[in-house]
Enzyme design. Sequence first.
Site, short mmCIF file in Angstrom:
data_model
loop_
_atom_site.label_atom_id
_atom_site.label_comp_id
_atom_site.label_asym_id
_atom_site.label_seq_id
_atom_site.Cartn_x
_atom_site.Cartn_y
_atom_site.Cartn_z
N ARG A 78 113.12 -12.31 51.97
CA ARG A 78 112.75 -12.50 53.31
C ARG A 78 112.10 -14.01 53.57
NH1 ARG A 78 109.23 -7.42 54.55
NH2 ARG A 78 107.38 -8.73 54.98
N LYS A 132 91.46 4.23 51.06
CA LYS A 132 92.38 4.48 49.78
C LYS A 132 91.96 5.38 48.76
CE LYS A 132 96.42 1.46 49.24
NZ LYS A 132 96.74 0.23 48.54
N GLU A 185 105.98 -13.98 52.84
CA GLU A 185 106.82 -14.99 52.04
C GLU A 185 107.36 -16.11 52.63
OE1 GLU A 185 106.64 -10.53 50.57
OE2 GLU A 185 107.11 -11.50 52.52
#
Length: 713
Positions: free
Chosen positions: A472, A358, A444
Amino acid sequence: MAVLGSLVRPNQSTLPFLKSKRPKLCCRKHFCVKASAGNLGDDQERKMRIRKENDGWKIDFSGQKPATPLLDTINYPVHMKNLSTKELEQLAAELRADIVHTVSETGGHLSSSLGVVELTIALHHVFDTPEDKIIWDVGHQAYPHKILTGRRSRMHTIRKTSGLAGFPKRDESVYDAFGAGHSSTSISAGLGMAVARDILKKKNNVISVIGDGAMTAGLAYEAMNNAGFLDSNMIVILNDNKQVSLPTATLDGPATPVGALSRVLTKIQTSTNFRKLRETAKGLTKQMGGQAHEIAAKVDEYARGMISASGSTLFEELGLYYIGPVDGHSIEDLLTVFEKVKAMPAPGPVLIHIVTEKGKGYPPAEAAADKMHGVVRFDTKTGKQFKSKSSTLSYTQYFAESLIQEAEADDKIVAIHAAMGGGTGLNFFQKRFPDRCFDVGIAEQHAVTFAAGLATEGLKPFCAIYSSFLQRGYDQVVHDVDLQRLPVRFAMDRAGLVGADGPTHCGAFDITYMACLPNMVVMAPSDEAELMHMVATAAAIDDRPSCFRFPRGNGTGVAFPTIYKGTPLEIGRGRVILEGNRVAILGYGTIVQQCIEAAHMLRSQDIYVTVADARFCKPLDRDLIKQLANEHEILITAEEGSIGGFGSHVSHFLSLTGILDGSLKLRAMVLPDRYIDHGSPQDQKEEAGLSSRHISATVLSMLGRPKEALQFK
């Protein structure tokens, strides 16, 4: 063959089939692209340069935007088809510089996009988009994709009102095969496209790009399991950068993806064993014949990973043919692998494991603890962000500080988040109580049921999840928490409109989906002080589940309890803030602030309205509602939520009690029954019709004075 533990690279002596036939450019040792200074003075000369050195392309970020002569010729992927490997490497350097410059002016997701520059170029070079489908998981890494697919000239509008979306969006471009914003959907969507292709007898490729953080979600495993069973041709690219979606889970630095998968990927990258060549490629040679077997056997020299007793990797057990790990910043390696996989007849589902970094190529991002994941405008030379200063903290920080105070007094309080420590503020809680804060990954559903299990044993779990992300895990909220009346506390951040992140992150539906549950206590604070009281209230509720919502953004500046310690509220009791006559406005949540502003605006028209703060949607303050209905001609409810929420509960109560049979005029102000596109928070409120100006206009209209509303701008 390269030793295992390093990234996969072609070895021309042992893997002749991988030998690149791409044209080679004759280059000098140092090749520089420098912007012309034009009429600028020497002191203003643009110093930012892109240059080729022995160890690769280097970018000087100390000056203005560099010249990008090669990128300037690329409007769509077809324009890069004839470029050589060396030219594609130059294109990567120019694209990376262009992204840094653009995001430095607009803000947005920086490091995710920098990490996939080479991957994006290789994909669009090898595959034939938009006929071939590329699905970007989550989508915050899609800036290079947008630039290469005809949207470079509009990148300065990204995440702004009427501008480009920050995520892939189907109605924005034919190159955006699937809209995104939430994680872990790409493999399921890609599999659906692959099966549809087969039914329709088409021949296009389908590529799903998913990060290792997104791989922690159950949906990704469900999709891989089904893909292995259906055996449709598709490519899954696992972008392994050892980062979750928001690399700010702790205050001490980035958090790696949690769980067993992270350890598996680490073993794959560091194993000292060679993968043995298999005699067949998943048994497909029976279907594909000798030529396919030869290709599969050669590509299998790339396929290495964790050796189990059966000699299979985790992904192969799920039915995916595994290749990797591959250096995700080597265009040559990526092109080689993609071209060979594309040429393989009927390979079934293939997973290509690439390793990236990243923030690659931009030193401030590489060095930053959060990798500059999401940024506001910044200085390209230093990476320093121009963050606006505020006299108040964010609602997220007020929540975190208040929860810490509750946990100081009660050692049974624990906190759970789904790979969003920074986003939910629980990184502060984790710093203070490392053994009482749980990051479950992007999962979740698991977070909710895990919290339910904690509650059964007498602990007091606070499950902090964005409003849109809790969608979710809704079945778990219903079945595992509310049905069993377990005292799980849901802290729903990013409630209501969220500005630049747009409809994918808009918390429009939580009032509706939580208040319909029989056992749930549903609260919303009007300001930061009320938020602290509701944290204390939730901690005190120990016989049923509860939830409270709060928005993105900063507090209002009201006085709040010392040391952030709230006082439990009486359940189901609101409050009157301003006394008036004829008209009452009953607000739920932080829209109460707009209601107060509207009341002050109306005073200029000699109209004095009552403003009340409901505090609770469930249970309703029935006495307060009756009082407002009986003492006023007009009652307006206001909320930053969808149809079916607080206003619906109030109107249902008034109809059951017969109050609506009388002369009362009732109106509900809610979000419109459509998705609100990204933009500034104020622009979104104006579009939604929920600004103080709109509330004032509604009052005037109901009083028969609509023309006077034109005075408010």
